[in-house]
Design a protein around this motif. Sequence first.
Motif, PDB file in Angstrom:
ATOM      1  N   ARG A   1       0.735  -1.166   0.035  1.00  0.00           N
ATOM      2  CA  ARG A   1      -0.134  -0.088   0.061  1.00  0.00           C
ATOM      3  C   ARG A   1       0.749   1.099   0.186  1.00  0.00           C
ATOM      4  N   LYS A   2       0.845   2.114  -0.870  1.00  0.00           N
ATOM      5  CA  LYS A   2       1.598   3.123  -1.090  1.00  0.00           C
ATOM      6  C   LYS A   2       3.139   2.782  -0.921  1.00  0.00           C
ATOM      7  N   ASP A   3       3.821   3.408   0.267  1.00  0.00           N
ATOM      8  CA  ASP A   3       5.189   3.096   0.525  1.00  0.00           C
ATOM      9  C   ASP A   3       5.198   1.958   1.645  1.00  0.00           C
ATOM     10  N   ASN A   4       4.145   1.227   1.820  1.00  0.00           N
ATOM     11  CA  ASN A   4       4.127   0.381   3.047  1.00  0.00           C
ATOM     12  C   ASN A   4       4.067  -1.228   2.595  1.00  0.00           C
ATOM     13  N   ILE A   5       4.699  -2.027   3.168  1.00  0.00           N
ATOM     14  CA  ILE A   5       4.531  -3.337   2.728  1.00  0.00           C
ATOM     15  C   ILE A   5       4.400  -4.092   3.946  1.00  0.00           C
ATOM     16  N   ILE A   6       3.081  -4.846   4.027  1.00  0.00           N
ATOM     17  CA  ILE A   6       2.828  -5.775   5.060  1.00  0.00           C
ATOM     18  C   ILE A   6       3.203  -6.986   4.745  1.00  0.00           C
ATOM     19  N   LYS A   7       3.610  -7.997   5.393  1.00  0.00           N
ATOM     20  CA  LYS A   7       3.968  -9.335   5.523  1.00  0.00           C
ATOM     21  C   LYS A   7       3.058 -10.007   6.298  1.00  0.00           C
ATOM     22  N   THR A   8       2.363 -11.227   5.750  1.00  0.00           N
ATOM     23  CA  THR A   8       1.539 -11.835   6.651  1.00  0.00           C
ATOM     24  C   THR A   8       1.576 -13.384   5.913  1.00  0.00           C
ATOM     25  N   SER A   9       0.697 -14.216   6.314  1.00  0.00           N
ATOM     26  CA  SER A   9       1.079 -15.518   5.841  1.00  0.00           C
ATOM     27  C   SER A   9      -0.267 -15.981   5.239  1.00  0.00           C
ATOM     28  N   TRP A  10      -0.172 -17.124   4.234  1.00  0.00           N
ATOM     29  CA  TRP A  10      -1.407 -18.027   3.876  1.00  0.00           C
ATOM     30  C   TRP A  10      -1.138 -19.410   3.631  1.00  0.00           C
ATOM     31  N   ASN A  11      -1.932 -19.980   3.487  1.00  0.00           N
ATOM     32  CA  ASN A  11      -1.871 -21.420   3.292  1.00  0.00           C
ATOM     33  C   ASN A  11      -2.874 -21.986   2.690  1.00  0.00           C
TER      34      ASN A  11
END
Length: 196
Positions: free
Chosen positions: A55-65
């Motif tokens: 999002r714009k200058d922001n990167i969020i790292k999360t997970s998926w399975n």
Amino acid sequence: MNDYLHKTIPNLKPFSYERHHDSHFINQPWVLVNGISKNKSIYTFKEDNILEISRKDNIIKTSWNFNLQNTFTIETEDGFIKVKAYFKDDDILVLNNLEKKDFALYINTSKYDDELNSIEDIQAFLKDKYRKKVSTVIYDHEFYYIEQAKEYGPFKVEELAEKVNSGEISAYCFVKDVNEYDYSKRMRIEDLIQEL
């Protein structure tokens, strides 16, 4: 909940690991359509079960399975959600929330030159995409037409256009694709000609 999704977006194809995972899903930039006017988000599902949300200058790292029943578990800001994945086309992904009447729609922009930043951009993308698709389908298909309660055909659109131009038939005759059973779509020859 499934009925709601399929009534809202018909003709969805279920996610197939063999067909979609490597070529259409992993490491692809999926722009979230829901809420794009407020905040553009790009979802990238990585091989190591990392989900990057830009999002714009922001990167969020999360997970998926992914599990064997073709469902995904995705970690969000609100906790884990279970979704079932569908494709409308190779570049349109739908994630249906299995716990409530809600789904997210994504567009893969890797083969699209312009950026998608607004509802208007999405409308232009879809209009362009389906205009090209319709032109290709119409050009290659054959159609029957009905005139004075008699059915004729099948003919390609070019042949129908020639018959209309020569005055042999009316542009207002109803047509149906060779794979359709009746004329209930109420499509006319002139509708086909306009799409060429």
